[in-house]
Scaffold this motif. Structure first.
Motif, short mmCIF file in Angstrom:
data_model
loop_
_atom_site.label_atom_id
_atom_site.label_comp_id
_atom_site.label_asym_id
_atom_site.label_seq_id
_atom_site.Cartn_x
_atom_site.Cartn_y
_atom_site.Cartn_z
N PRO A 1 148.42 72.21 11.17
CA PRO A 1 148.33 72.33 9.72
C PRO A 1 149.61 72.02 8.94
CG PRO A 1 148.58 74.50 10.68
CD PRO A 1 148.46 73.53 11.83
N VAL A 2 150.75 71.75 9.61
CA VAL A 2 151.93 71.33 8.86
C VAL A 2 151.69 69.90 8.39
CG1 VAL A 2 154.40 70.91 8.95
CG2 VAL A 2 153.43 72.86 10.16
N ASN A 3 151.70 69.72 7.08
CA ASN A 3 151.26 68.48 6.46
C ASN A 3 152.46 67.56 6.22
OD1 ASN A 3 149.99 66.54 4.95
ND2 ASN A 3 149.45 67.89 3.25
N LEU B 1 145.52 59.04 14.72
CA LEU B 1 145.49 58.21 15.92
C LEU B 1 144.74 58.89 17.06
CD1 LEU B 1 146.43 55.86 17.76
CD2 LEU B 1 148.54 57.18 18.16
N ILE B 2 145.15 60.10 17.42
CA ILE B 2 144.56 60.72 18.61
C ILE B 2 143.14 61.23 18.33
CG2 ILE B 2 146.82 61.26 19.57
CD1 ILE B 2 146.53 64.11 18.73
N LYS B 3 142.84 61.50 17.08
CA LYS B 3 141.48 61.91 16.71
C LYS B 3 140.46 60.84 17.08
CE LYS B 3 138.89 63.36 12.54
NZ LYS B 3 137.99 62.23 12.24
N ALA B 4 140.83 59.58 16.94
CA ALA B 4 139.90 58.47 17.21
C ALA B 4 140.02 57.92 18.62
CB ALA B 4 140.15 57.35 16.19
N SER B 5 140.93 58.47 19.41
CA SER B 5 141.15 57.98 20.77
C SER B 5 140.05 58.45 21.72
CB SER B 5 142.52 58.47 21.27
OG SER B 5 142.69 58.22 22.65
N TYR C 1 143.72 72.15 5.99
CA TYR C 1 143.19 72.51 7.30
C TYR C 1 142.18 71.42 7.66
CZ TYR C 1 145.70 76.85 7.02
OH TYR C 1 146.71 77.78 6.94
N LEU C 2 142.71 70.37 8.22
CA LEU C 2 141.89 69.22 8.57
C LEU C 2 140.98 69.58 9.73
CD1 LEU C 2 144.74 66.58 8.36
CD2 LEU C 2 142.83 66.81 6.78
N PRO C 3 139.84 68.93 9.82
CA PRO C 3 138.91 69.25 10.93
C PRO C 3 139.57 69.03 12.28
CG PRO C 3 138.29 67.21 9.79
CD PRO C 3 139.32 67.87 8.94
N ALA C 4 139.48 70.01 13.15
CA ALA C 4 140.10 69.92 14.47
C ALA C 4 139.30 68.98 15.35
CB ALA C 4 140.17 71.30 15.10
N PRO C 5 139.92 67.93 15.87
CA PRO C 5 139.19 66.98 16.73
C PRO C 5 138.75 67.66 18.03
CG PRO C 5 141.27 66.05 15.95
CD PRO C 5 141.31 67.51 15.63
N ASN D 1 143.72 69.69 21.74
CA ASN D 1 144.05 71.11 21.80
C ASN D 1 145.50 71.27 21.35
OD1 ASN D 1 144.06 73.93 22.62
ND2 ASN D 1 145.30 73.24 24.37
N SER D 2 145.72 72.09 20.35
CA SER D 2 147.08 72.31 19.84
C SER D 2 147.73 73.49 20.54
CB SER D 2 147.06 72.56 18.33
OG SER D 2 146.61 71.42 17.63
#
Length: 421
Positions: free
Chosen positions: A13-15, A25-29, A51-55, A59-60
Protein backbone atom coordinates in the motif's frame (compact mmCIF):
# COMPACT_ATOMS: atom_id res chain seq x y z
CA UNK A 1 9.21 -23.30 -11.03
CA UNK A 2 9.42 -21.92 -7.49
CA UNK A 3 8.02 -18.50 -6.66
CA UNK A 4 10.09 -15.49 -7.66
CA UNK A 5 11.32 -13.36 -4.75
CA UNK A 6 11.11 -9.61 -5.35
CA UNK A 7 12.81 -6.97 -3.19
CA UNK A 8 11.14 -3.58 -3.47
CA UNK A 9 11.23 -0.91 -0.77
CA UNK A 10 8.21 0.72 -2.40
CA UNK A 11 5.17 -1.48 -3.03
CA UNK A 12 1.45 -1.03 -2.36
CA UNK A 13 0.00 0.00 0.00
CA UNK A 14 2.93 2.47 -0.05
CA UNK A 15 2.02 4.50 -3.11
CA UNK A 16 5.05 5.42 -5.24
CA UNK A 17 6.11 5.34 -8.87
CA UNK A 18 8.53 2.43 -8.46
CA UNK A 19 6.11 0.42 -6.33
CA UNK A 20 3.27 0.90 -8.81
CA UNK A 21 5.48 -0.06 -11.76
CA UNK A 22 6.39 -3.27 -9.93
CA UNK A 23 2.76 -3.95 -8.96
CA UNK A 24 1.42 -3.61 -12.52
CA UNK A 25 4.18 -5.80 -13.96
CA UNK A 26 3.95 -8.80 -11.63
CA UNK A 27 0.15 -8.59 -11.42
CA UNK A 28 -0.05 -9.51 -15.12
CA UNK A 29 2.77 -12.07 -15.04
CA UNK A 30 2.24 -15.79 -15.36
CA UNK A 31 4.61 -16.46 -12.45
CA UNK A 32 3.97 -16.38 -8.70
CA UNK A 33 5.79 -13.93 -6.45
CA UNK A 34 6.78 -13.16 -2.89
CA UNK A 35 7.46 -9.43 -2.51
CA UNK A 36 9.72 -8.48 0.39
CA UNK A 37 8.74 -4.88 1.12
CA UNK A 38 7.61 -2.68 4.01
CA UNK A 39 4.67 -0.49 5.00
CA UNK A 40 6.12 1.36 7.98
CA UNK A 41 7.74 4.20 6.05
CA UNK A 42 5.98 6.14 3.29
CA UNK A 43 8.53 8.97 3.21
CA UNK A 44 9.22 10.21 -0.33
CA UNK A 45 6.21 8.36 -1.65
CA UNK A 46 2.69 9.57 -2.44
CA UNK A 47 1.41 8.15 0.84
CA UNK A 48 -0.50 4.93 1.35
CA UNK A 49 -4.13 5.84 0.83
CA UNK A 50 -4.62 3.38 -2.02
CA UNK A 51 -5.51 -0.21 -1.36
CA UNK A 52 -5.16 -1.70 -4.78
CA UNK A 53 -6.62 -5.15 -5.42
CA UNK A 54 -4.18 -7.80 -4.23
CA UNK A 55 -3.13 -10.01 -7.16
CA UNK A 56 -3.77 -13.72 -6.72
CA UNK A 57 -0.21 -14.55 -7.76
CA UNK A 58 1.51 -12.19 -5.30
CA UNK A 59 2.22 -12.59 -1.58
CA UNK A 60 3.56 -9.55 0.27
CA UNK A 61 6.11 -10.04 3.06
CA UNK A 62 6.36 -6.91 5.23
CA UNK A 63 9.62 -6.17 7.00
CA UNK A 64 9.67 -4.84 10.55
CA UNK A 65 12.28 -2.26 9.54
CA UNK A 66 11.48 1.44 9.52
CA UNK A 67 14.60 2.66 7.73
CA UNK A 68 16.13 1.65 4.40
CA UNK A 69 19.39 0.54 6.02
CA UNK A 70 17.52 -1.75 8.41
CA UNK A 71 15.29 -2.99 5.60
CA UNK A 72 17.97 -4.22 3.22
CA UNK A 73 19.78 -6.01 6.05
CA UNK A 74 16.51 -7.63 7.14
CA UNK A 75 15.97 -8.68 3.52
CA UNK A 76 19.30 -10.49 3.45
CA UNK A 77 18.43 -12.28 6.70
CA UNK A 78 15.05 -13.30 5.28
CA UNK A 79 16.75 -14.89 2.30
CA UNK A 80 19.27 -16.76 4.44
CA UNK A 81 16.38 -18.46 6.24
CA UNK A 82 14.45 -19.19 3.04
CA UNK A 83 17.13 -19.69 0.38
CA UNK A 84 15.83 -23.12 -0.64
CA UNK A 85 12.46 -21.65 -1.65
CA UNK A 86 13.75 -19.52 -4.50
CA UNK A 87 15.55 -20.00 -7.82
CA UNK A 88 15.04 -16.43 -9.07
CA UNK A 89 15.12 -13.02 -7.41
CA UNK A 90 14.35 -9.56 -8.76
CA UNK A 91 15.56 -6.37 -7.07
CA UNK A 92 13.88 -3.04 -7.83
CA UNK A 93 15.39 0.39 -7.44
CA UNK A 94 15.14 3.14 -6.43
CA UNK A 95 16.47 3.05 -3.74
CA UNK A 96 19.77 1.32 -4.62
CA UNK A 97 19.79 -0.59 -1.33
CA UNK A 98 17.49 -3.08 -3.02
CA UNK A 99 20.39 -4.10 -5.29
CA UNK A 100 22.70 -4.40 -2.30
CA UNK A 101 20.48 -7.28 -1.22
CA UNK A 102 21.05 -8.91 -4.60
CA UNK A 103 24.83 -8.63 -4.24
CA UNK A 104 24.69 -10.29 -0.83
CA UNK A 105 22.35 -13.04 -2.03
CA UNK A 106 24.73 -13.91 -4.87
CA UNK A 107 27.40 -14.57 -2.22
CA UNK A 108 25.04 -16.80 -0.26
CA UNK A 109 23.66 -18.70 -3.26
CA UNK A 110 25.77 -18.04 -6.39
CA UNK A 111 23.60 -20.23 -8.64
CA UNK A 112 20.46 -18.17 -8.07
CA UNK A 113 19.26 -16.10 -11.05
CA UNK A 114 19.16 -12.37 -10.33
CA UNK A 115 17.27 -9.74 -12.32
CA UNK A 116 18.26 -6.18 -11.37
CA UNK A 117 15.73 -3.52 -12.39
CA UNK A 118 16.67 0.17 -12.64
CA UNK A 119 14.12 2.98 -12.47
CA UNK A 120 16.79 5.71 -12.55
CA UNK A 121 20.58 5.49 -12.73
CA UNK A 122 22.37 4.99 -9.42
CA UNK A 123 25.58 6.58 -10.73
CA UNK A 124 25.94 9.84 -12.67
CA UNK A 125 22.27 10.70 -12.47
CA UNK A 126 21.82 13.81 -14.67
CA UNK A 127 19.69 15.55 -12.05
CA UNK A 128 22.42 14.92 -9.51
CA UNK A 129 25.20 16.08 -11.80
CA UNK A 130 23.44 19.37 -12.46
CA UNK A 131 24.28 20.59 -8.97
CA UNK A 132 26.95 18.41 -7.36
CA UNK A 133 29.83 18.68 -9.88
CA UNK A 134 31.45 21.68 -8.19
CA UNK A 135 34.81 21.54 -6.40
CA UNK A 136 35.38 24.81 -4.59
CA UNK A 137 33.85 25.54 -1.16
CA UNK A 138 32.11 28.57 -2.70
CA UNK A 139 30.59 26.39 -5.42
CA UNK A 140 29.48 23.85 -2.87
CA UNK A 141 27.72 26.55 -0.94
CA UNK A 142 25.90 27.43 -4.15
CA UNK A 143 25.01 23.75 -4.57
CA UNK A 144 23.32 23.76 -1.20
CA UNK A 145 21.38 26.86 -2.17
CA UNK A 146 20.22 25.21 -5.39
CA UNK A 147 18.85 22.22 -3.49
CA UNK A 148 15.47 23.87 -3.05
CA UNK A 149 15.13 24.47 -6.77
CA UNK A 150 15.26 20.84 -7.85
CA UNK A 151 12.65 18.12 -7.70
CA UNK A 152 12.56 16.88 -4.09
CA UNK A 153 11.40 13.41 -5.12
CA UNK A 154 14.07 13.02 -7.80
CA UNK A 155 16.81 14.33 -5.53
CA UNK A 156 15.73 12.36 -2.50
CA UNK A 157 15.54 9.10 -4.44
CA UNK A 158 18.99 9.54 -5.92
CA UNK A 159 20.97 11.54 -3.38
CA UNK A 160 19.50 11.76 0.09
CA UNK A 161 18.99 8.00 0.24
CA UNK A 162 22.78 7.71 0.45
CA UNK A 163 24.28 11.22 0.56
CA UNK A 164 25.04 12.39 4.10
CA UNK A 165 26.49 15.75 3.09
CA UNK A 166 27.22 17.52 -0.16
CA UNK A 167 30.78 18.01 1.07
CA UNK A 168 31.46 14.33 0.34
CA UNK A 169 30.03 14.50 -3.18
CA UNK A 170 32.99 13.18 -5.14
CA UNK A 171 33.54 10.27 -2.79
CA UNK A 172 29.85 9.45 -2.88
CA UNK A 173 29.67 9.58 -6.67
CA UNK A 174 32.61 7.19 -6.87
CA UNK A 175 30.85 4.80 -4.47
CA UNK A 176 27.69 5.02 -6.57
CA UNK A 177 29.61 4.19 -9.72
CA UNK A 178 31.36 1.27 -8.03
CA UNK A 179 28.03 -0.04 -6.74
CA UNK A 180 26.36 0.23 -10.13
CA UNK A 181 29.27 -1.48 -11.88
CA UNK A 182 29.25 -4.29 -9.30
CA UNK A 183 25.55 -4.88 -9.93
CA UNK A 184 26.09 -4.97 -13.70
CA UNK A 185 28.94 -7.46 -13.31
CA UNK A 186 27.25 -9.85 -10.87
CA UNK A 187 23.56 -9.94 -11.82
CA UNK A 188 22.20 -12.25 -14.54
CA UNK A 189 19.83 -9.82 -16.27
CA UNK A 190 19.54 -6.02 -16.20
CA UNK A 191 16.14 -4.39 -16.70
CA UNK A 192 16.08 -0.89 -18.20
CA UNK A 193 12.96 1.09 -19.06
CA UNK A 194 14.32 2.52 -22.32
CA UNK A 195 17.18 2.20 -24.78
CA UNK A 196 18.20 5.75 -23.87
CA UNK A 197 18.58 4.80 -20.22
CA UNK A 198 20.54 1.66 -21.14
CA UNK A 199 22.93 3.57 -23.41
CA UNK A 200 23.54 6.26 -20.79
CA UNK A 201 24.16 3.86 -17.92
CA UNK A 202 26.46 1.59 -19.92
CA UNK A 203 28.65 4.56 -20.90
CA UNK A 204 30.38 4.42 -17.51
CA UNK A 205 30.79 0.63 -17.45
CA UNK A 206 33.96 -1.00 -18.77
CA UNK A 207 32.56 -4.52 -19.00
CA UNK A 208 30.29 -6.10 -21.61
CA UNK A 209 26.72 -6.41 -20.41
CA UNK A 210 24.73 -6.23 -23.63
CA UNK A 211 23.90 -9.92 -23.37
CA UNK A 212 22.37 -9.30 -19.96
CA UNK A 213 20.37 -6.18 -20.74
CA UNK A 214 16.79 -5.90 -21.90
CA UNK A 215 14.31 -3.04 -22.08
CA UNK A 216 10.95 -3.30 -20.38
CA UNK A 217 8.43 -0.49 -20.81
CA UNK A 218 6.63 1.04 -17.89
CA UNK A 219 3.05 -0.14 -18.22
CA UNK A 220 -0.59 0.68 -17.58
CA UNK A 221 -3.24 -1.68 -16.21
CA UNK A 222 -6.50 -1.26 -18.16
CA UNK A 223 -8.44 -2.91 -15.33
CA UNK A 224 -7.64 -0.03 -12.96
CA UNK A 225 -9.19 2.71 -15.11
CA UNK A 226 -12.81 3.77 -14.54
CA UNK A 227 -15.34 4.36 -17.29
CA UNK A 228 -15.16 7.79 -18.91
CA UNK A 229 -17.80 10.28 -17.80
CA UNK A 230 -19.79 12.64 -20.00
CA UNK A 231 -17.88 15.15 -22.17
CA UNK A 232 -16.59 18.28 -20.42
CA UNK A 233 -18.37 21.58 -21.11
CA UNK A 234 -14.98 23.37 -21.15
CA UNK A 235 -11.98 21.76 -22.84
CA UNK A 236 -9.69 20.49 -20.09
CA UNK A 237 -5.99 19.68 -19.87
CA UNK A 238 -4.56 17.98 -16.78
CA UNK A 239 -1.13 17.34 -15.33
CA UNK A 240 -0.72 14.77 -12.55
CA UNK A 241 2.47 14.58 -10.53
CA UNK A 242 5.48 16.60 -9.48
CA UNK A 243 6.86 19.77 -11.08
CA UNK A 244 9.64 22.11 -9.99
CA UNK A 245 11.92 24.86 -11.32
CA UNK A 246 13.67 22.42 -13.65
CA UNK A 247 10.73 20.29 -14.66
CA UNK A 248 8.58 23.34 -15.20
CA UNK A 249 5.50 24.31 -17.25
CA UNK A 250 6.76 27.90 -17.41
CA UNK A 251 6.64 28.17 -21.21
CA UNK A 252 3.13 26.75 -21.32
CA UNK A 253 1.97 29.25 -18.71
CA UNK A 254 3.56 32.09 -20.67
CA UNK A 255 1.80 30.92 -23.82
CA UNK A 256 -1.54 30.77 -21.97
CA UNK A 257 -0.96 34.26 -20.60
CA UNK A 258 -0.56 35.60 -24.13
CA UNK A 259 -3.69 33.78 -25.29
CA UNK A 260 -5.60 35.20 -22.31
CA UNK A 261 -4.53 38.70 -23.28
CA UNK A 262 -5.86 38.10 -26.78
CA UNK A 263 -9.12 36.49 -25.63
CA UNK A 264 -10.76 37.76 -22.43
CA UNK A 265 -13.26 34.86 -22.62
CA UNK A 266 -10.59 32.15 -22.67
CA UNK A 267 -11.75 30.74 -19.31
CA UNK A 268 -15.07 29.75 -20.88
CA UNK A 269 -13.24 27.68 -23.50
CA UNK A 270 -10.25 26.06 -21.75
CA UNK A 271 -9.02 25.04 -18.31
CA UNK A 272 -5.69 23.65 -17.13
CA UNK A 273 -5.42 21.66 -13.88
CA UNK A 274 -2.21 20.76 -12.03
CA UNK A 275 -2.60 17.95 -9.49
CA UNK A 276 0.50 17.81 -7.30
CA UNK A 277 3.54 19.97 -6.68
CA UNK A 278 4.26 23.17 -8.56
CA UNK A 279 7.15 25.54 -7.91
CA UNK A 280 6.48 28.77 -6.04
CA UNK A 281 7.76 30.64 -9.09
CA UNK A 282 5.10 29.11 -11.31
CA UNK A 283 2.37 29.64 -8.72
CA UNK A 284 3.40 33.29 -8.49
CA UNK A 285 3.33 33.61 -12.28
CA UNK A 286 -0.24 32.28 -12.34
CA UNK A 287 -1.36 34.84 -9.75
CA UNK A 288 0.59 37.80 -11.13
CA UNK A 289 -0.78 37.20 -14.61
CA UNK A 290 -4.36 36.70 -13.42
CA UNK A 291 -4.63 33.17 -14.75
CA UNK A 292 -6.47 31.71 -11.78
CA UNK A 293 -9.72 31.42 -13.73
CA UNK A 294 -7.88 29.39 -16.41
CA UNK A 295 -5.30 27.48 -14.35
CA UNK A 296 -5.94 25.59 -11.10
CA UNK A 297 -3.28 24.19 -8.76
CA UNK A 298 -4.74 21.33 -6.79
CA UNK A 299 -3.33 19.11 -4.06
CA UNK A 300 -1.76 15.73 -4.89
CA UNK A 301 -4.21 12.89 -5.40
CA UNK A 302 -4.10 9.15 -4.82
CA UNK A 303 -3.10 6.84 -7.64
CA UNK A 304 -6.62 5.60 -8.34
CA UNK A 305 -7.95 9.17 -8.31
CA UNK A 306 -5.20 10.16 -10.74
CA UNK A 307 -6.44 7.50 -13.17
CA UNK A 308 -9.96 8.96 -12.93
CA UNK A 309 -8.59 12.41 -13.72
CA UNK A 310 -6.61 11.10 -16.68
CA UNK A 311 -9.64 9.26 -18.04
CA UNK A 312 -11.91 12.29 -17.81
CA UNK A 313 -9.57 14.97 -19.17
CA UNK A 314 -9.67 16.06 -22.78
CA UNK A 315 -5.89 16.41 -22.93
CA UNK A 316 -3.07 15.18 -20.68
CA UNK A 317 0.01 17.33 -20.15
CA UNK A 318 3.47 15.78 -19.91
CA UNK A 319 6.51 17.89 -18.96
CA UNK A 320 10.16 16.83 -18.76
CA UNK A 321 13.06 18.81 -17.33
CA UNK A 322 15.52 20.31 -19.79
CA UNK A 323 18.80 18.54 -18.94
CA UNK A 324 20.58 19.17 -22.25
CA UNK A 325 23.53 20.73 -20.40
CA UNK A 326 24.27 17.27 -18.96
CA UNK A 327 23.15 14.87 -21.69
CA UNK A 328 21.81 15.35 -25.24
CA UNK A 329 19.05 12.80 -24.69
CA UNK A 330 16.32 12.58 -22.07
CA UNK A 331 16.83 9.24 -20.29
CA UNK A 332 13.91 9.52 -17.85
CA UNK A 333 10.76 7.57 -18.72
CA UNK A 334 8.12 8.86 -16.30
CA UNK A 335 5.84 6.02 -15.22
CA UNK A 336 2.96 8.50 -15.39
CA UNK A 337 3.40 8.66 -19.18
CA UNK A 338 2.49 4.97 -19.44
CA UNK A 339 -0.71 5.64 -17.49
CA UNK A 340 -1.45 8.61 -19.77
CA UNK A 341 -1.19 6.18 -22.68
CA UNK A 342 -3.58 3.82 -20.89
CA UNK A 343 -6.14 6.59 -20.42
CA UNK A 344 -6.58 6.79 -24.22
CA UNK A 345 -6.75 10.58 -24.25
CA UNK A 346 -4.54 12.90 -26.34
CA UNK A 347 -1.18 13.78 -24.80
CA UNK A 348 0.48 17.20 -25.04
CA UNK A 349 4.18 16.67 -24.33
CA UNK A 350 6.91 19.23 -23.63
CA UNK A 351 10.27 17.50 -23.63
CA UNK A 352 13.77 17.38 -25.12
CA UNK A 353 13.89 16.77 -28.86
CA UNK A 354 15.87 13.58 -28.34
CA UNK A 355 15.14 10.96 -25.74
CA UNK A 356 12.67 8.42 -24.48
CA UNK A 357 9.63 10.71 -24.07
CA UNK A 358 9.95 12.17 -27.57
CA UNK A 359 10.48 8.71 -29.05
CA UNK A 360 7.33 7.40 -27.39
CA UNK A 361 5.06 10.38 -28.02
CA UNK A 362 6.10 10.82 -31.65
CA UNK A 363 5.50 7.17 -32.42
CA UNK A 364 2.25 7.17 -30.46
CA UNK A 365 0.94 10.16 -32.40
CA UNK A 366 0.87 12.68 -29.55
CA UNK A 367 1.65 16.38 -29.68
CA UNK A 368 5.36 16.57 -28.81
CA UNK A 369 7.12 19.93 -28.68
CA UNK A 370 10.43 21.10 -27.33
CA UNK A 371 11.07 24.18 -25.21
CA UNK A 372 9.55 26.74 -27.58
CA UNK A 373 6.85 29.11 -26.35
CA UNK A 374 5.69 29.96 -29.86
CA UNK A 375 5.27 26.30 -30.81
CA UNK A 376 3.41 25.58 -27.57
CA UNK A 377 1.15 28.58 -28.15
CA UNK A 378 0.38 27.55 -31.73
CA UNK A 379 -0.71 24.07 -30.66
CA UNK A 380 -2.80 25.45 -27.79
CA UNK A 381 -4.53 27.82 -30.22
CA UNK A 382 -5.34 24.93 -32.56
CA UNK A 383 -6.66 22.81 -29.68
CA UNK A 384 -8.79 25.56 -28.14
CA UNK A 385 -10.15 27.25 -31.26
CA UNK A 386 -9.97 24.65 -34.01
CA UNK A 387 -10.70 21.46 -32.07
CA UNK A 388 -7.35 19.97 -33.03
CA UNK A 389 -6.80 16.42 -31.87
CA UNK A 390 -4.54 13.47 -32.62
CA UNK A 391 -4.93 9.90 -33.81
CA UNK A 392 -3.27 7.33 -31.55
CA UNK A 393 -1.23 4.44 -32.87
CA UNK A 394 -3.28 1.71 -31.17
CA UNK A 395 -0.91 -1.12 -32.03
CA UNK A 396 1.95 0.75 -30.40
CA UNK A 397 -0.23 1.74 -27.43
CA UNK A 398 -0.81 -1.93 -26.65
CA UNK A 399 2.94 -2.41 -26.13
CA UNK A 400 2.54 -0.43 -22.88
CA UNK A 401 -0.27 -2.58 -21.45
CA UNK A 402 0.87 -4.56 -18.43
CA UNK A 403 -0.16 -7.78 -20.21
CA UNK A 404 2.21 -7.10 -23.12
CA UNK A 405 5.03 -5.99 -20.82
CA UNK A 406 4.57 -8.95 -18.46
CA UNK A 407 4.58 -11.40 -21.39
CA UNK A 408 7.95 -10.01 -22.45
CA UNK A 409 9.23 -10.25 -18.88
CA UNK A 410 8.02 -13.84 -18.53
CA UNK A 411 9.86 -14.72 -21.72
CA UNK A 412 13.08 -13.35 -20.25
CA UNK A 413 12.58 -15.42 -17.09
CA UNK A 414 11.99 -18.57 -19.16
CA UNK A 415 15.13 -17.98 -21.20
CA UNK A 416 17.09 -17.38 -18.01
CA UNK A 417 15.90 -20.44 -16.12
CA UNK A 418 14.87 -22.84 -18.85
CA UNK A 419 11.69 -23.46 -16.87
CA UNK A 420 8.04 -22.72 -17.62
CA UNK A 421 5.84 -20.74 -15.23
Amino acid sequence: MNRILVFSWFYPPVNSSEGLVTYKLIKASGYSYDVFTQKNNDLWSYGKEDYLPAPDNVNSIYAKAETIDEWWKEGVEYFKKNADKYDVIMTRSMPPESHKIGLEIKKIKPEIKWLASFGDPIANNPYTLMFVSFESPHSRKNCRNILGVFSPKRIIRNILFHLKTLASTKKTLKKEEDLQNSIFAVCDRIIFNSDNQKEYMFNSFNGDCNGKAFVLNHSFDPLLFPEKKKPNKVKTMSYVGHLDNIRTPKLLLEALSELAEEDKELASKFHLDFYGDLSDYDKLFIMNNELCDIVSVRKPVSYLDSLKIMKNSDWLLHVDGNITQITPKNIFFAAKLADYIGAKNPIFGITMQNGVSADIMNRLGSVCVSYSKSEIKNYLWLIIYKGYTVTTNEEYRFEFSNKAVADKFDGVVRSLTGKED
